[in-house]
Design a protein around this motif. Structure first.
Motif, PDB file in Angstrom:
ATOM      1  N   LEU A 167       0.900  -1.338   0.004  1.00  0.00           N
ATOM      2  CA  LEU A 167       0.091   0.014  -0.158  1.00  0.00           C
ATOM      3  C   LEU A 167       0.827   1.282  -0.081  1.00  0.00           C
ATOM      4  CD1 LEU A 167      -2.837   1.356   0.106  1.00  0.00           C
ATOM      5  CD2 LEU A 167      -2.889   1.135   2.736  1.00  0.00           C
ATOM      6  N   PHE A 168       1.830   1.304   0.680  1.00  0.00           N
ATOM      7  CA  PHE A 168       2.780   2.551   1.042  1.00  0.00           C
ATOM      8  C   PHE A 168       3.585   2.626  -0.515  1.00  0.00           C
ATOM      9  CE2 PHE A 168       7.173   3.914   1.785  1.00  0.00           C
ATOM     10  CZ  PHE A 168       6.898   5.094   1.939  1.00  0.00           C
ATOM     11  N   LEU A 169       4.038   1.629  -1.039  1.00  0.00           N
ATOM     12  CA  LEU A 169       4.824   1.483  -2.226  1.00  0.00           C
ATOM     13  C   LEU A 169       3.713   2.003  -3.385  1.00  0.00           C
ATOM     14  CD1 LEU A 169       6.983  -1.388  -1.992  1.00  0.00           C
ATOM     15  CD2 LEU A 169       7.635   0.749  -1.895  1.00  0.00           C
ATOM     16  N   ALA A 170       2.604   1.779  -3.349  1.00  0.00           N
ATOM     17  CA  ALA A 170       1.529   2.218  -4.191  1.00  0.00           C
ATOM     18  C   ALA A 170       1.352   3.535  -4.364  1.00  0.00           C
ATOM     19  CB  ALA A 170       0.102   1.258  -4.151  1.00  0.00           C
ATOM     20  N   LEU A 171       1.154   4.197  -3.202  1.00  0.00           N
ATOM     21  CA  LEU A 171       0.649   5.300  -3.089  1.00  0.00           C
ATOM     22  C   LEU A 171       1.779   6.543  -3.023  1.00  0.00           C
ATOM     23  CD1 LEU A 171      -2.362   5.373  -0.195  1.00  0.00           C
ATOM     24  CD2 LEU A 171      -2.440   5.356  -2.739  1.00  0.00           C
ATOM     25  N   ALA A 172       2.930   6.122  -2.513  1.00  0.00           N
ATOM     26  CA  ALA A 172       4.056   7.085  -2.320  1.00  0.00           C
ATOM     27  C   ALA A 172       4.411   7.763  -3.751  1.00  0.00           C
ATOM     28  CB  ALA A 172       5.456   6.153  -1.888  1.00  0.00           C
ATOM     29  N   PRO A 173       4.483   7.011  -4.884  1.00  0.00           N
ATOM     30  CA  PRO A 173       4.712   7.606  -6.187  1.00  0.00           C
ATOM     31  C   PRO A 173       3.734   8.690  -6.838  1.00  0.00           C
ATOM     32  CG  PRO A 173       5.300   5.212  -6.252  1.00  0.00           C
ATOM     33  CD  PRO A 173       4.288   5.723  -5.089  1.00  0.00           C
ATOM     34  N   LEU A 174       2.391   8.634  -5.828  1.00  0.00           N
ATOM     35  CA  LEU A 174       1.249   9.460  -6.432  1.00  0.00           C
ATOM     36  C   LEU A 174       1.521  10.907  -5.861  1.00  0.00           C
ATOM     37  CD1 LEU A 174      -1.826   6.920  -6.608  1.00  0.00           C
ATOM     38  CD2 LEU A 174      -0.362   7.761  -8.526  1.00  0.00           C
ATOM     39  N   LEU A 175       2.126  10.837  -4.772  1.00  0.00           N
ATOM     40  CA  LEU A 175       1.921  12.077  -3.795  1.00  0.00           C
ATOM     41  C   LEU A 175       2.697  13.086  -4.590  1.00  0.00           C
ATOM     42  CD1 LEU A 175       2.529  10.779  -0.540  1.00  0.00           C
ATOM     43  CD2 LEU A 175       0.422  11.301  -1.411  1.00  0.00           C
ATOM     44  N   GLY A 229       8.005  16.326  -1.548  1.00  0.00           N
ATOM     45  CA  GLY A 229       7.423  14.953  -1.467  1.00  0.00           C
ATOM     46  C   GLY A 229       8.593  13.843  -1.051  1.00  0.00           C
ATOM     47  N   ILE A 230       9.820  13.835  -1.940  1.00  0.00           N
ATOM     48  CA  ILE A 230      10.737  12.872  -1.567  1.00  0.00           C
ATOM     49  C   ILE A 230      11.334  12.795   0.173  1.00  0.00           C
ATOM     50  CG2 ILE A 230      13.281  12.006  -2.239  1.00  0.00           C
ATOM     51  CD1 ILE A 230      12.651  12.862  -5.008  1.00  0.00           C
ATOM     52  N   ALA A 231      11.361  13.900   0.420  1.00  0.00           N
ATOM     53  CA  ALA A 231      11.804  14.243   1.816  1.00  0.00           C
ATOM     54  C   ALA A 231      10.971  13.572   2.651  1.00  0.00           C
ATOM     55  CB  ALA A 231      12.184  15.597   2.178  1.00  0.00           C
ATOM     56  N   LEU A 232       9.523  13.757   2.511  1.00  0.00           N
ATOM     57  CA  LEU A 232       8.417  13.016   3.379  1.00  0.00           C
ATOM     58  C   LEU A 232       8.305  11.600   3.111  1.00  0.00           C
ATOM     59  CD1 LEU A 232       5.936  15.881   2.903  1.00  0.00           C
ATOM     60  CD2 LEU A 232       7.395  15.603   4.870  1.00  0.00           C
TER      61      LEU A 232
END
Length: 275
Positions: free
Chosen positions: A117-125, A167-170
């Motif tokens: 779930l994290f890997l799926a949503l993180a690129p969308l942020l 976004g990358i930092a967060l």
């Protein structure tokens, strides 16, 4: 006051302590003030008042803008990055909320091979942040940016770099909160870069909202298809999938550079975005 002192005072050449005495005397002597007006340069006086009015009317820089200027960022670039504080706070709040929930969900499923779930949503942020940072639909400062003496592509890159860095930092901090998965928890980085670069490359043709929306939808569709065929780690987060994401990022970056001049075609860009 004698005429020589008045002329020196008007030209800014009178030195202390005589300058202090002249200030005190002129405040109480109407006759000397009249003589001072006669020996002063009216053009320089009007220019001085104009500079004073401009300085008094200039908005004070906010905390973020001041920090950026102190770190070496040009003042006009810092102003562009610090614009729309309400929108920026809303996006940061949403990103933090989503990351917190996905990290919590990953902890709830301890037996999984990777935090899917994290890997799926993180690129969308970062993709969502780029969509919010440029364009007439969601950016209230877009019209001012369009008429500013700044290349449209440069403005987009300035804001994109700011969004990506944030976004990358967060996302990186959220990754550190999942130490049990090791490097697998960082598999979102290459897909995030690929999705963002692809959306930017499609922006001149599809607009700053539709392009990220279609790219994000395609990413979710890809994950659903991979989940249907895979029983373990999803293909986009395997070594092969990471290689494809890196290739897509490079090709999209090259395409973005090739179409960079289209970001200054504001008429078609605005009409397509508004539609």
């Amino acid at each position: 006051m004698d005429e020589d002192d008045l002329r020196a005072y008007a030209q800014g050449e009178l030195t202390v302590p005589r300058l202090w005495s002249a200030d005190t005397h002129l405040a109480a002597c109407a006759r000397c003030r009249e003589e001072l007006a006669g020996v002063s340069d009216p053009v320089a006086l009007d220019s001085g008042w104009a500079r004073l009015d401009a300085e008094l009317d200039a908005p004070r820089p906010g905390l973020l803008e001041s920090v950026l200027v102190r770190t070496g960022v040009a003042d006009h670039t810092a102003r562009l990055l610090a614009a729309t504080p309400v929108l920026r706070r809303a996006w940061l709040g949403a990103v933090l909320a989503v990351l917190t929930m996905t990290v919590a969900a990953s902890y709830a499923v301890q037996g999984a091979e990777s935090p899917t779930l994290f890997l799926a949503l993180a690129p969308l942020l970062p993709l969502a942040g780029v969509a919010l940072s440029y364009g007439p639909v969601l950016d209230p400062t877009y019209e001012m940016a369009v008429v500013s003496p700044t290349h449209g592509f440069r403005l987009l890159m300035i804001r994109t770099v700011a969004v990506l860095a944030t976004g990358i930092a967060l996302n990186g901090l959220a990754t550190l909160a999942l130490p049990a998965y090791g490097l697998r928890a960082a598999a979102w980085l290459l897909p995030a870069l690929a999705l963002t670069a692809l959306a930017l490359a499609l922006t001149p043709r599809l607009g700053p909202v539709l392009a990220p929306a279609l790219v994000g939808g395609a990413w979710l569709g890809l994950l659903l298809a991979a989940d249907h065929r895979s029983q373990g780690t999803l293909v986009p987060f395997t070594a092969a999938g990471q290689g494809v994401a890196a290739a897509v990022a490079v090709l999209a970056a090259a395409l973005l550079y090739a179409v960079r001049d289209r970001f200054d075609s504001t008429t078609a860009f605005i009409d397509r975005s508004a539609a």
